[in-house]
Design an enzyme around this catalytic site. Structure first.
Site, PDB file in Angstrom:
ATOM      1  CG  ASP A 140       9.988  13.454   8.056  1.00  0.00           C
ATOM      2  OD1 ASP A 140      10.001  14.527   7.404  1.00  0.00           O
ATOM      3  OD2 ASP A 140      10.051  12.338   7.529  1.00  0.00           O
ATOM      4  CG  MET A 147      15.145   4.200   5.877  1.00  0.00           C
ATOM      5  SD  MET A 147      15.204   4.601   7.633  1.00  0.00           S
ATOM      6  CE  MET A 147      15.526   2.998   8.358  1.00  0.00           C
ATOM      7  CB  ILE A 175      -0.999   0.044   1.188  1.00  0.00           C
ATOM      8  CG1 ILE A 175      -0.279  -0.212   2.523  1.00  0.00           C
ATOM      9  CG2 ILE A 175      -2.131  -0.944   0.981  1.00  0.00           C
ATOM     10  CD1 ILE A 175      -1.190  -0.081   3.742  1.00  0.00           C
ATOM     11  N   GLY A 176       2.141   1.152   0.162  1.00  0.00           N
ATOM     12  CA  GLY A 176       2.964   2.357   0.157  1.00  0.00           C
ATOM     13  C   GLY A 176       4.435   2.031   0.179  1.00  0.00           C
ATOM     14  CE  LYS A 223       6.807   2.858   8.063  1.00  0.00           C
ATOM     15  NZ  LYS A 223       7.271   4.178   8.562  1.00  0.00           N
TER      16      LYS A 223
END
Length: 391
Positions: A137, A25, A20-21, A43
């Site tokens: 961030d 990194m 999905i993304g 992730k």
């Protein structure tokens, strides 16, 4: 383990469904946790980084930074682990799109909608800051708007506990897009909670203007503008922006951290007040301690900025080229005034952090939630006023 395909099991419990993304990194997958029978986001650190112990420890650090943070406006972390040479973090799955895509889709957001989103981001950050975690961030690519209109801060990838912080040198290659970077981060210096407040100010500016405050031909010139450029006033771009809201954004984006909001709680208070008292003169920006005017940037600082930005090149678009120092400085100076006059839309098409596509219903939800927030604040203010007058 080679290519991660749908159907692959990780840690004997997470079944990969689809990708999905993707970020600098890591890649993000939708998965099903068979132990708890729920959908999650996983992730996974990219293979080229998994052999590098410093990357692995940063990756694990992300999970540890977020583990203690529980808040409706923060993406929850459920688990962290290794499966052979795979390093992964299991997170709450938020179906929706990034704020970046939302802004791109709408152009510029309605004022109440932008303020509602900013308050939710600030509420999430407030919990992180109270736990001494600085995000470092904050940008629209790291904010997800769920299909129900809930705003969630994601990707605490370079966050660390403030108590351990000296400078950001070790984390510099991971710093996000230069368009949202605080001046102290651009210089490679100490960063703290107020650096997040600066980046949130830039994000709010983009929501209200439809573009980022500073653009340039390369990352170095943009970084220099954060250090000593002046953003075009919001009211010139969007007449719907009230004087108080314009001043809130201006305060968030002060060059010197001591002139910004000291805490996100103070920022939230002013954002709420701006809703009920748009023309009020309640935003106070403290005077500069040393009274210094804009000064010429020194060659040594120029070197620092160039070095800092150069190691971040992975986070930028492919067309972010680096020129030599002098050219970068001249380019920044020459284009600053021109950029302010005819600002083009940001071409900061970051890594496809995009989640699933979203229909008009999400937009309605976001507006509805923002309006409810506005009404709640207004009712509270009216109640206070009647109580004071009555008492």
């Amino acid at each position: 383990m080679g290519m991660i395909k749908p159907g692959t099991f990780i840690g004997d419990r997470y079944e990969i469904l689809d990708k999905i993304g993707s970020g600098g990194m890591a890649d993000v997958y939708k998965a099903k946790c068979h132990r708890l029978n729920r959908f999650v986001a996983i992730k996974i650190l990219k293979p080229e980084f998994s052999a590098d112990e410093s990357f692995v420890s940063k990756f694990r650090g992300e999970a540890q930074s977020c583990a203690g943070l529980t808040h409706p406006n923060i993406v929850s972390v459920f688990d962290v682990g290794d499966d052979g040479d795979l390093h992964y973090i299991v997170m709450e799955l938020v179906e929706g799109i990034t704020l970046k895509r939302f802004i791109e889709r709408k152009g510029r957001l309605e004022v109440k909608e932008a303020v509602g989103i900013a308050i939710q981001i600030a509420m999430g950050l407030d919990v992180a800051h109270q736990n001494h975690v600085v995000h470092r961030d904050i940008k629209p690519q790291n904010i997800i708007i769920s299909k129900e209109g809930k705003v969630k801060v994601a990707d605490f990838g370079i966050a660390r506990a403030v108590s351990q912080t000296t400078t950001i040198d070790n984390y510099s290659q991971n710093i996000g897009s230069v368009h949202y970077l605080s001046p102290e981060q651009a210089r490679g210096g100490f960063s703290d909670e107020r650096s997040d407040i600066y980046s949130l100010g830039v994000t709010l500016y983009e929501m209200l203007a439809g573009h980022v405050p500073f653009t340039g031909d390369n990352a170095v010139s943009v970084a220099l503008l954060h250090v000593h450029g002046e953003a075009q006033p919001l009211s010139e771009i969007n007449p719907a922006v009230s004087p108080s809201l314009e001043k809130i954004v201006e305060k968030c984006m002060q060059k010197k951290p001591e002139r910004r909001y000291m805490t996100t709680a103070e920022l939230i208070q002013d954002l709420k007040t701006a809703i009920v008292n748009p023309n009020g003169d309640f935003v106070k920006i403290s005077a500069v301690m040393d009274g210094s005017k804009t000064r010429q940037i020194s060659p040594s600082e120029m070197k620092e900025i160039k070095a800092e930005v150069a190691v971040q090149s992975d986070s930028f678009d492919d067309d972010d080229e680096f020129e030599d120092e002098e050219a970068g400085r001249q380019k920044a100076a020459a284009t600053a005034a021109e950029k302010r006059r005819k600002r083009s839309e940001s071409d900061d098409d970051d890594d496809d952090d995009d989640m699933d596509s979203m229909g008009d219903s999400t937009e309605k939800f976001v507006i509805a939630l923002s309006v409810l927030l506005v009404i709640a604040v207004a009712v509270g203010a009216i109640y206070l006023i009647t109580k004071i007058v009555g008492g």
